[in-house]
Design a protein around this motif. Sequence first.
Motif, PDB file in Angstrom:
ATOM      1  N   VAL A 490       0.878  -1.180   0.000  1.00 35.93           N
ATOM      2  CA  VAL A 490       0.000   0.000   0.000  1.00 35.93           C
ATOM      3  C   VAL A 490       0.909   1.222   0.000  1.00 35.93           C
ATOM      4  N   SER A 491       0.861   2.020  -1.072  1.00 38.56           N
ATOM      5  CA  SER A 491       1.902   3.047  -1.238  1.00 38.56           C
ATOM      6  C   SER A 491       1.759   4.218  -0.263  1.00 38.56           C
ATOM      7  N   ASN A 492       0.548   4.446   0.251  1.00 36.14           N
ATOM      8  CA  ASN A 492       0.416   5.596   1.152  1.00 36.14           C
ATOM      9  C   ASN A 492       0.486   5.169   2.621  1.00 36.14           C
ATOM     10  N   ALA A 493       1.039   3.959   2.868  1.00 37.76           N
ATOM     11  CA  ALA A 493       1.097   3.466   4.252  1.00 37.76           C
ATOM     12  C   ALA A 493       2.521   3.096   4.641  1.00 37.76           C
ATOM     13  N   ILE A 494       2.860   3.343   5.899  1.00 34.80           N
ATOM     14  CA  ILE A 494       4.094   2.756   6.412  1.00 34.80           C
ATOM     15  C   ILE A 494       3.789   2.011   7.711  1.00 34.80           C
ATOM     16  N   LYS A 495       4.567   0.925   7.880  1.00 33.90           N
ATOM     17  CA  LYS A 495       4.435   0.143   9.117  1.00 33.90           C
ATOM     18  C   LYS A 495       5.751   0.202   9.844  1.00 33.90           C
ATOM     19  N   PHE A 496       5.695   0.135  11.165  1.00 31.37           N
ATOM     20  CA  PHE A 496       6.931   0.012  11.931  1.00 31.37           C
ATOM     21  C   PHE A 496       6.646  -0.721  13.232  1.00 31.37           C
ATOM     22  N   ALA A 497       7.690  -1.363  13.746  1.00 29.75           N
ATOM     23  CA  ALA A 497       7.531  -2.148  14.978  1.00 29.75           C
ATOM     24  C   ALA A 497       8.580  -1.699  15.977  1.00 29.75           C
ATOM     25  N   PHE A 498       8.222  -1.669  17.246  1.00 29.47           N
ATOM     26  CA  PHE A 498       9.185  -1.205  18.258  1.00 29.47           C
ATOM     27  C   PHE A 498       8.871  -1.862  19.604  1.00 29.47           C
ATOM     28  N   ASN A 499       9.908  -1.988  20.410  1.00 26.74           N
ATOM     29  CA  ASN A 499       9.719  -2.430  21.795  1.00 26.74           C
ATOM     30  C   ASN A 499       9.421  -1.207  22.639  1.00 26.74           C
ATOM     31  N   VAL A 500       8.469  -1.311  23.530  1.00 26.80           N
ATOM     32  CA  VAL A 500       8.215  -0.198  24.448  1.00 26.80           C
ATOM     33  C   VAL A 500       9.389  -0.152  25.428  1.00 26.80           C
ATOM     34  N   THR A 501      10.079   0.993  25.448  1.00 29.23           N
ATOM     35  CA  THR A 501      11.268   1.111  26.307  1.00 29.23           C
ATOM     36  C   THR A 501      10.845   1.393  27.737  1.00 29.23           C
ATOM     37  N   ARG A 502      11.316   0.544  28.630  1.00 35.84           N
ATOM     38  CA  ARG A 502      11.028   0.784  30.054  1.00 35.84           C
ATOM     39  C   ARG A 502      12.347   0.916  30.785  1.00 35.84           C
ATOM     40  N   PHE A 503      12.501   2.015  31.509  1.00 35.28           N
ATOM     41  CA  PHE A 503      13.745   2.208  32.264  1.00 35.28           C
ATOM     42  C   PHE A 503      13.567   1.619  33.657  1.00 35.28           C
ATOM     43  N   ASP A 504      14.572   0.853  34.080  1.00 37.98           N
ATOM     44  CA  ASP A 504      14.519   0.323  35.441  1.00 37.98           C
ATOM     45  C   ASP A 504      14.505   1.496  36.410  1.00 37.98           C
ATOM     46  N   SER A 505      13.870   1.287  37.541  1.00 38.12           N
ATOM     47  CA  SER A 505      13.849   2.397  38.503  1.00 38.12           C
ATOM     48  C   SER A 505      15.247   2.590  39.081  1.00 38.12           C
ATOM     49  N   HIS A 506      15.499   3.766  39.558  1.00 33.38           N
ATOM     50  CA  HIS A 506      16.822   4.088  40.096  1.00 33.38           C
ATOM     51  C   HIS A 506      16.603   5.001  41.291  1.00 33.38           C
ATOM     52  N   PRO A 507      17.333   4.798  42.373  1.00 32.02           N
ATOM     53  CA  PRO A 507      17.078   5.608  43.572  1.00 32.02           C
ATOM     54  C   PRO A 507      17.278   7.107  43.380  1.00 32.02           C
ATOM     55  N   SER A 508      18.104   7.522  42.401  1.00 30.58           N
ATOM     56  CA  SER A 508      18.291   8.965  42.195  1.00 30.58           C
ATOM     57  C   SER A 508      17.113   9.599  41.466  1.00 30.58           C
ATOM     58  N   ARG A 509      16.281   8.747  40.887  1.00 27.85           N
ATOM     59  CA  ARG A 509      15.171   9.299  40.099  1.00 27.85           C
ATOM     60  C   ARG A 509      13.874   9.238  40.869  1.00 27.85           C
ATOM     61  N   THR A 510      13.161  10.345  40.864  1.00 28.44           N
ATOM     62  CA  THR A 510      11.864  10.368  41.522  1.00 28.44           C
ATOM     63  C   THR A 510      10.809   9.832  40.573  1.00 28.44           C
ATOM     64  N   VAL A 516      10.400   8.226  25.822  1.00 29.36           N
ATOM     65  CA  VAL A 516       9.536   9.377  25.477  1.00 29.36           C
ATOM     66  C   VAL A 516       8.606   9.010  24.322  1.00 29.36           C
ATOM     67  N   CYS A 517       9.200   8.467  23.243  1.00 26.80           N
ATOM     68  CA  CYS A 517       8.394   8.209  22.048  1.00 26.80           C
ATOM     69  C   CYS A 517       7.596   6.910  22.190  1.00 26.80           C
ATOM     70  N   THR A 518       8.284   5.844  22.657  1.00 27.53           N
ATOM     71  CA  THR A 518       7.562   4.565  22.739  1.00 27.53           C
ATOM     72  C   THR A 518       6.486   4.647  23.826  1.00 27.53           C
ATOM     73  N   GLY A 519       6.744   5.451  24.866  1.00 24.40           N
ATOM     74  CA  GLY A 519       5.730   5.650  25.902  1.00 24.40           C
ATOM     75  C   GLY A 519       4.522   6.377  25.309  1.00 24.40           C
ATOM     76  N   MET A 520       4.804   7.393  24.471  1.00 28.79           N
ATOM     77  CA  MET A 520       3.731   8.158  23.827  1.00 28.79           C
ATOM     78  C   MET A 520       2.882   7.228  22.930  1.00 28.79           C
ATOM     79  N   LEU A 521       3.575   6.355  22.184  1.00 32.19           N
ATOM     80  CA  LEU A 521       2.849   5.466  21.276  1.00 32.19           C
ATOM     81  C   LEU A 521       2.080   4.398  22.048  1.00 32.19           C
ATOM     82  N   GLU A 522       2.689   3.904  23.138  1.00 30.26           N
ATOM     83  CA  GLU A 522       1.995   2.872  23.921  1.00 30.26           C
ATOM     84  C   GLU A 522       0.704   3.427  24.514  1.00 30.26           C
TER      85      GLU A 522
END
Length: 710
Positions: A490-510, A516-522
């Motif tokens: 289909v010429s007017n379509a594009i497909k793409f696949a991605f893993n939703v990126t999840r960052f492990d928690s870290h004590p310095s981060r609240t 940013v992008c995969t979270g937005m898409l999810e």
Amino acid sequence: MIRNKLVVLYGSQTGQSESIATDIHEDGVFRNYDIELFCLKDEGKLFNISEINCAVMVCSTTGDGDPPENARKFIRNLNRKTLPENHLSQLNYALLGLGDSNYSTFCGGPKKLEKSLKKCGAKSYYNSAFADDATDMEDVIEPWLDGLWPAVEKFFSNKKACMSKNEENETTVIESSAENDTNSENNVINFSGVTAAKIQSCNKSDAQSTKQLNDKEITLNSKDTNFNINLQEVSTKFLDMRICSTQVPLEQCLQKGSDELSNLDLSLPCTFPIYLEIEYLENQLPTSGSYQNGTKFPVASGEIIEAKIDNIRQLTSDDALKRTLEFTLISDKMFDFKPGDSFGICCENEDSEVEWLIKRLALEKSADIPAQLSISKNTPKKSVPAFIPLVFTIRQALKTCFEIRSVPKKPFLRALVECTSDPAENRRLQELVSKQGASEYAQHVREANVCILDILATFVSCQPSFCLLAQHLPRLMPRRYSIANSPLGVSNAIKFAFNVTRFDSHPSRTFTRNGVCTGMLEKIFDKKHQKGLDKTVRIFPTKSTGFCLPDDLSRPIVMIGPGTGVAPFVGFLEHRLALKPSGDFVLGESWLFTGCRHQDKDFLYKDTLEDFKSNGALTHLKVAFSRDVTRPQPKYVQDSLKLCSHEMMKLILSSDAVFYICGDARNMAKNVRQCFIDMIAKCKNCSDEEANAGFKKVVSAKRYLEDIWT
Ligand SMILES: Cc1cc2nc3c(=O)[nH]c(=O)nc-3n(C[C@H](O)[C@H](O)[C@H](O)COP(=O)(O)O)c2cc1C
């Protein structure tokens, strides 16, 4: 005429070098240098290299050890045979190279640039440095930048002295800062015993920042329900804790440093005035339409279009370790593309994070009022960042213009010191930006991947203005994805696949976070049943990297792409299938090596690939399962390759087959490269060096193409 000014030049493919060069330029402006910034592609148009006496150059690498596109002509010109010898003998340069050692030729771009400069007689006045994306670029960039200004200063003072002696050509190379001898007491930096420059712990904006401090009061409720963060708790919780033990949680360290550091006199970098001013325009509407004021991204090869989400599906089972989603986007204005191309998605920050920031900055009343930025009087800065719309609202800017998840660089933290009223917090921020606290900054800010949200949640008395943030937050950059279909479908379509990126928690981060992008898409995926698919995404085509099918489809191809690395190959195979019936040629044999953890949880495109095999688009399908007890071997794509080593060697050594590798750079691409070198050594019964040389020939013949990411 040779100009007595400093010129910053960059060659950049995806924008990193450009951004570093822009920062250097800005820094130079505030240090009162007569300084200009140019892209290398503008040689002959906006600047003339043979008229430049002192340059700072930042250049990256792309493709397979190649200079960025916007630096190629410049380098080609330097290598013209017709040029007179030493025709750049007037030029003195400092070079910062960027690269990634996951690629086979580390920093090939800047190294080629330097070789060409030297060939033309240019001299280096400060040791070149090569920063590696695969480790930590800042480990190299920061000390290099620290030593740059003293080196420039020394260059110009030497030059002055030489000119008075009529010895214009003399230059001195200054070692980068690891070898500098710093006397922290009087802030004099010595280079090889020569007093080069006075670096003072200076603050050029005392009046402004004091005003800023007095202007603002923290009006946040102590309990923020959105994030379940009790700011007061965050601020006091770790006050009495100490570090320097691996058992101690890291969170103690963002707010409270080591005893040793807390007793030291600190040398701080300069802080620069806030040069942006905001004016609210109650009666105007924000500039509508274009994303980030229509400012083009460095990787873009065409305009941004708005594409409708036509379909979303989850490619993995619910119990898979990672979630992989496939989006199909359609548009009447869809750009032209080839299988193997990638495209960019314009990101937006999460509403809840933007909302939190607005509250935290006490901007609830003004966040939705149209506003305009201008440059303060009496600052040498000339323009506001081009990616902010002329008339905008703070909410819109925080959502679409700024990378609010980026790690704050030291100049940003330094500026935050000036608006932090609590003495303990103020001191701790000073520690993190000081020379003495460099390792704590590296550990608790950079490696911990904290962002401005975490900083403001931890240092509750820090109350910066929006203008300060706008000055220091980087531009929100697009994310790139491989297209997983053929335009012959289909010429007017594009497909793409991605893993939703999840960052492990870290004590310095609240803040806990997804990409940013995969979270937005999810989020769009999760809401698709509630709202239907009325959402659009802003996308644009990116410059081709040459990762595409050979023109002659009778050439054999070998595709290696575990995980989401398989995506472009789905497009390749769809294309071959579409061309097969119409061509009067025979499709060359095709191999696909892919892999996943479990065959029934995350084998991406299983049915599609098996269909390609049965309809003849794909000749051989080899799948490795890394954690499947029912299919213990082969585990990884390189194990599958070894099992087919006889066929692979025939294809690599005695055919014109093209090899494509897509996916993780850090482990997979490196291992696959090594696997080919090992197989060549074994097959030819030769040494590793000879096998490596043979492999490099295949790479230079553009028969081994990588599209890899870290
Ligand atoms: C498609 C692509 C190819 C790359 N090839 C190489 C390479 O061959 N050697 C290397 O050292 N780095 C390579 N890199 C890494 C970049 O040089 C590095 O990420 C750099 O920070 C990018 O800077 P820029 O945004 O200014 O182009 C490559 C990056 C990309 C995206």
